[in-house]
Design an enzyme around this catalytic site. Sequence first.
Site, PDB file in Angstrom:
ATOM      1  N   GLU A   8      -4.625 -10.565  -2.767  1.00  0.00           N
ATOM      2  CA  GLU A   8      -5.147 -10.000  -3.997  1.00  0.00           C
ATOM      3  C   GLU A   8      -5.108 -11.015  -5.118  1.00  0.00           C
ATOM      4  O   GLU A   8      -4.075 -11.148  -5.793  1.00  0.00           O
ATOM      5  CB  GLU A   8      -4.299  -8.808  -4.416  1.00  0.00           C
ATOM      6  CG  GLU A   8      -4.009  -7.902  -3.263  1.00  0.00           C
ATOM      7  CD  GLU A   8      -3.590  -6.527  -3.721  1.00  0.00           C
ATOM      8  OE1 GLU A   8      -3.897  -5.603  -3.004  1.00  0.00           O
ATOM      9  OE2 GLU A   8      -3.002  -6.416  -4.806  1.00  0.00           O
TER      10      GLU A   8
ATOM     11  N   GLY B  96      -8.651  -5.112 -10.880  1.00  0.00           N
ATOM     12  CA  GLY B  96      -9.010  -4.257 -12.010  1.00  0.00           C
ATOM     13  C   GLY B  96      -9.960  -4.899 -13.009  1.00  0.00           C
ATOM     14  O   GLY B  96     -10.140  -4.386 -14.111  1.00  0.00           O
TER      15      GLY B  96
ATOM     16  N   HIS C 238       3.099  -6.137  -5.248  1.00  0.00           N
ATOM     17  CA  HIS C 238       1.860  -6.036  -6.031  1.00  0.00           C
ATOM     18  C   HIS C 238       2.074  -6.702  -7.386  1.00  0.00           C
ATOM     19  O   HIS C 238       3.105  -6.509  -8.023  1.00  0.00           O
ATOM     20  CB  HIS C 238       1.461  -4.569  -6.201  1.00  0.00           C
ATOM     21  CG  HIS C 238       0.050  -4.422  -6.701  1.00  0.00           C
ATOM     22  ND1 HIS C 238      -0.315  -4.742  -7.987  1.00  0.00           N
ATOM     23  CD2 HIS C 238      -1.088  -4.021  -6.073  1.00  0.00           C
ATOM     24  CE1 HIS C 238      -1.616  -4.531  -8.131  1.00  0.00           C
ATOM     25  NE2 HIS C 238      -2.113  -4.098  -6.984  1.00  0.00           N
TER      26      HIS C 238
ATOM     27  N   ASN D 227      -4.945   2.544  -3.179  1.00  0.00           N
ATOM     28  CA  ASN D 227      -3.765   2.371  -4.037  1.00  0.00           C
ATOM     29  C   ASN D 227      -4.018   3.175  -5.307  1.00  0.00           C
ATOM     30  O   ASN D 227      -4.752   2.731  -6.186  1.00  0.00           O
ATOM     31  CB  ASN D 227      -3.567   0.884  -4.347  1.00  0.00           C
ATOM     32  CG  ASN D 227      -2.427   0.654  -5.325  1.00  0.00           C
ATOM     33  OD1 ASN D 227      -1.615   1.550  -5.565  1.00  0.00           O
ATOM     34  ND2 ASN D 227      -2.361  -0.547  -5.889  1.00  0.00           N
ATOM     35  N   TRP D 228      -3.390   4.331  -5.372  1.00  0.00           N
ATOM     36  CA  TRP D 228      -3.652   5.213  -6.524  1.00  0.00           C
ATOM     37  C   TRP D 228      -2.908   4.767  -7.780  1.00  0.00           C
ATOM     38  O   TRP D 228      -3.079   5.356  -8.846  1.00  0.00           O
ATOM     39  CB  TRP D 228      -3.278   6.666  -6.171  1.00  0.00           C
ATOM     40  CG  TRP D 228      -4.309   7.329  -5.316  1.00  0.00           C
ATOM     41  CD1 TRP D 228      -5.467   6.778  -4.834  1.00  0.00           C
ATOM     42  CD2 TRP D 228      -4.298   8.692  -4.844  1.00  0.00           C
ATOM     43  NE1 TRP D 228      -6.173   7.696  -4.091  1.00  0.00           N
ATOM     44  CE2 TRP D 228      -5.479   8.875  -4.084  1.00  0.00           C
ATOM     45  CE3 TRP D 228      -3.409   9.757  -4.974  1.00  0.00           C
ATOM     46  CZ2 TRP D 228      -5.785  10.090  -3.469  1.00  0.00           C
ATOM     47  CZ3 TRP D 228      -3.713  10.960  -4.365  1.00  0.00           C
ATOM     48  CH2 TRP D 228      -4.896  11.127  -3.620  1.00  0.00           C
ATOM     49  N   LYS D 229      -2.053   3.767  -7.628  1.00  0.00           N
ATOM     50  CA  LYS D 229      -1.287   3.259  -8.782  1.00  0.00           C
ATOM     51  C   LYS D 229      -0.603   4.422  -9.508  1.00  0.00           C
ATOM     52  O   LYS D 229      -0.195   5.380  -8.865  1.00  0.00           O
ATOM     53  CB  LYS D 229      -2.209   2.441  -9.705  1.00  0.00           C
ATOM     54  CG  LYS D 229      -2.954   1.358  -8.912  1.00  0.00           C
ATOM     55  CD  LYS D 229      -3.618   0.309  -9.746  1.00  0.00           C
ATOM     56  CE  LYS D 229      -4.290  -0.706  -8.827  1.00  0.00           C
ATOM     57  NZ  LYS D 229      -4.859  -1.844  -9.520  1.00  0.00           N
TER      58      LYS D 229
END
Length: 254
Positions: A167, A173, A95, A9-11
Amino acid sequence: MRRKLVVANWKMHGTISQNKVLFDEFKKRLNSINNVDFVVCVPFPYLYQAQQELSGTNIAWGAQNVAKHAVGAYTGEVSAIMLCDFGSRYVMMGHSERSLAYCETEDNIAEKFVIAKESGLTPILCVGETFQEREAGVMEHVIASQIDAVLSYAGASVFADSVISYEPIWAIGTGFSATPDQAQSMHEFIRGKIAKLDQEASETLRIIYGGSVNPTNAAQLIGMRDIDGGLVGRCSLDAGNFEKICQAASVLVA
Ligand code: PGA
C-alpha cells in the site's frame, strides 16, 4: 494457483444499523462469486455482528489490528485469541494510518504478525512507502526493511499462506492509485525477496494491492502477474463499487 483475495477495510466507519445494510448487500451481491476469497475487516466492536451476519456465507471477517501480546495487563488492547473467539480468520497489521499516527515500529508490527500466525489467523501485513521515499527512489529499500523485521523475527516460512498488502502511502485515500506497472514491480520484488529464502512460502504468499482501488482500475491492477487481489478502503463502503471490484477479480480467474 493462488486464489484471488479481496479485502474490505472499513476503517473507523459504521454503526450497527449501517453495517447491517452493508452486510446484507455484500451477502446478496457476492453470494454467487465462488472463485475469489472475500474478507471484511471491521472495527473491533463489530466483530460479533460480523460473525452473526457472515457465518455460513462465502465472506470471511477479521480485524484491523491486534495486540502483540497474548494476554495480560495491556489496557485497551485486543488479543489474537479474542479475535478468534469471534470467528475472525484474518487480521491486518502495520496499516500506515496506524503505524504513522501511533508510532508503531517495524518490530512491533512483526510481533503482531507472528502472534496472529501462531493463533491460527491469517495475517495481512501492510507495507508501503511515502511519496518522498518513492521520489527518492528508495521505495524497495523501505519495503525490504518492513519485511525484514518479520523475517528476522520468524524466518521466511511464516509467510506461507500469509498475506502482504502493498500500500503506497501516497495512494491511500487519495484517488491516485499506483499504476499497474508500479504495483507489479513492487509485488515482484516482494515475492522475489521471499522466494530467495523460501520458494514454497513465496508461492503461497498472497500479495495484494491497496491504495485507491476502484471499479475502474481494479481489473488492470489485479490482472498483473504478482497481484493476488486488493485491499479496498473507500470503495468497500459502497456495496455496488465493492461488488464491481470483486467481479473484476472473479472474471480474471474465470
Ligand atoms: P483506500 O484505502 O481504498 O480508501 O485508498 C486503502 C487502504 O486502506 O489501504
